[in-house]
Enzyme design. Structure first.
Site, PDB file in Angstrom:
ATOM      1  N   ARG A  36      35.543  40.135  76.116  1.00 31.19           N
ATOM      2  CA  ARG A  36      35.939  39.684  74.771  1.00 31.19           C
ATOM      3  C   ARG A  36      36.532  38.270  74.845  1.00 31.19           C
ATOM      4  NH1 ARG A  36      37.374  45.107  74.159  1.00 31.19           N
ATOM      5  NH2 ARG A  36      39.561  44.716  74.654  1.00 31.19           N
ATOM      6  N   LYS A  75      44.418  37.460  57.490  1.00 35.18           N
ATOM      7  CA  LYS A  75      43.328  38.037  56.693  1.00 35.18           C
ATOM      8  C   LYS A  75      43.459  39.551  56.623  1.00 35.18           C
ATOM      9  CE  LYS A  75      39.135  39.399  57.901  1.00 35.18           C
ATOM     10  NZ  LYS A  75      37.771  39.425  58.488  1.00 35.18           N
ATOM     11  N   GLU A 121      40.313  39.652  51.436  1.00 37.57           N
ATOM     12  CA  GLU A 121      38.871  39.832  51.578  1.00 37.57           C
ATOM     13  C   GLU A 121      38.401  41.192  51.064  1.00 37.57           C
ATOM     14  OE1 GLU A 121      37.297  40.161  55.573  1.00 37.57           O
ATOM     15  OE2 GLU A 121      35.271  39.662  54.920  1.00 37.57           O
ATOM     16  N   LYS A 167      38.450  35.738  49.846  1.00 36.62           N
ATOM     17  CA  LYS A 167      37.223  35.775  50.651  1.00 36.62           C
ATOM     18  C   LYS A 167      36.320  36.825  50.034  1.00 36.62           C
ATOM     19  CE  LYS A 167      35.464  36.449  55.346  1.00 36.62           C
ATOM     20  NZ  LYS A 167      35.684  36.066  56.746  1.00 36.62           N
TER      21      LYS A 167
HETATM   22  P1  13P Z   1      30.400  38.354  58.214  1.00 39.27           P
HETATM   23  O1  13P Z   1      30.285  36.889  57.921  1.00 39.27           O
HETATM   24  O2  13P Z   1      29.687  38.778  59.446  1.00 39.27           O
HETATM   25  O3  13P Z   1      30.134  39.204  57.020  1.00 39.27           O
HETATM   26  O4  13P Z   1      31.935  38.609  58.575  1.00 39.27           O
HETATM   27  C1  13P Z   1      32.942  38.055  57.834  1.00 39.27           C
HETATM   28  C2  13P Z   1      34.197  38.781  58.066  1.00 39.27           C
HETATM   29  O5  13P Z   1      35.220  38.179  58.295  1.00 39.27           O
HETATM   30  C3  13P Z   1      34.198  40.256  57.980  1.00 39.27           C
HETATM   31  O6  13P Z   1      35.509  40.735  57.954  1.00 39.27           O
END
Ligand code: 13P
Length: 331
Positions: free
Chosen positions: A44, A134, A176, A218
């Site tokens: 990772r 986030k 998000e 987001k």
């Molecule tokens: P993707 O752009 O792959 O959808 O991922 C964005 C993201 O932060 C998911 O939590």
């Protein structure tokens, strides 16, 4: 006192956007397995370093969202990842939710975990160099039945509690609500669901007195479901996405970033370009940019396959895509 509005706005420097490199252990394991790489703390670390260690990323990235484990790891430059990013003028952020679980009242839907010990974790992440955070809520569309009202409300309440905690801790919150691309739904249904999600979210944010000027939204683009058999034109995506945003997102919000949601890198790039172009024509009140994970990472991962000798060509693939995405963000 931290100027959260200034930090939130600086994520929208012209032509720049955010790399989401915040896959949880579970998601990173799946992502790496797709390319035959077995997951460990070290693989990772190498995975993150592939992107964060690429040259001149500060030309196109205003921020990188990290996973908590990565805040404490070092890159090939021997610097802690947040230190290395900050030295290049890129804001380090961190995913603070602990993932989604089935919603007890509606087990085919999801509710995001992580509020319980959030204040303590936020203090630690800030000390470790994070300046923004986030929280991802997962919203599933199924015909006219899902999402349920309870899923919308419960996820909105948790997003609001999170945002309030982050702001009190002096960290910018990125909220998000990820309206999943998976499904047979139409683009019109996706647009309607994004509208319901945002309406609920902004009304709950108001109840919780969350400062709107220092949040970043987001969101997903308005797209036909991945199993609908339909591909939308970039103009259709741009028109529906901007229409639903302008109806529901207060102008005070610091800015809006898009997730890529499983679109191919080309689709996500072309749709983003159409959205930013149209947003300029319509004089939208907030700045817009990208916060992609898969659309920025996938091509590089396919080249890398976990082999050290592939790092230079994999980084080249990443930088190529990043240049296209940042051009798309400029409209
Ligand atoms: P993707 O752009 O792959 O959808 O991922 C964005 C993201 O932060 C998911 O939590």
């Amino acid at each position: 006192m931290t100027d959260l509005v200034a930090i939130a706005r600086s994520l929208f420097a012209p032509g720049k956007g955010i790399l989401a490199a915040d896959e949880s252990v579970h998601t990173a394991t799946k992502r790496l397995a797709d390319y035959g790489i077995s997951a460990s703390v070290e693989t990772r670390r190498l995975y993150r370093d592939l992107f964060i260690g690429a040259e001149d990323i500060e030309e196109s990235l205003s921020g990188v969202i990290l996973f908590s484990e990565t805040l404490l790891q070092k890159g090939s430059d021997k610097k802690l990842f947040p230190t290395s990013l900050a030295a290049r003028g890129i804001l380090p952020g961190v995913k603070v939710d602990l993932g989604a679980e089935p919603l007890p009242e509606s087990p085919h839907e999801f509710i995001t975990q992580g509020l319980l010990d959030l204040p303590e974790r936020l203090v630690a992440y800030k000390k470790q160099g994070a300046v923004f955070t986030k929280w991802r809520a997962v919203i599933r569309i199924d015909g006219d039945t899902l999402p349920s009202a309870v899923a919308l409300h419960e996820n909105a309440k948790r997003l609001a509690s999170y945002a309030k905690e982050a702001q009190s801790a002096g960290l910018v919150p990125i909220l998000e609500p990820d309206i999943l691309h998976e499904g047979k739904h139409s683009r019109q249904r996706s647009r309607a669901v994004i509208g319901e999600v945002l309406k609920t979210l902004f009304s709950v944010l108001e109840e919780h007195s969350v400062d709107r000027a220092s949040i970043v939204l987001k969101t997903s683009m308005a797209l036909s479901g991945s199993e609908s058999g339909r591909t939308d034109s970039p103009e259709e995506v741009a028109d529906d996405t901007l229409a639903v945003l302008v109806e529901n997102v207060p102008p005070q919000v610091a800015g809006i970033v898009f997730l890529s949601g499983g679109q191919t890198p080309d689709e996500a790039t072309t749709n983003l370009a159409a959205i930013t172009r149209r947003a300029k024509e319509l004089n939208m009140p907030w700045p817009l940019t990208f916060s992609f994970a898969r659309a920025l990472q996938d091509e590089a991962l396919a080249v890398w396959k976990g082999n050290e000798e592939n790092v230079p060509t994999a980084r080249e693939a990443f930088l190529n895509r990043l240049a296209k995405v940042s051009a798309a963000a400029s409209g």
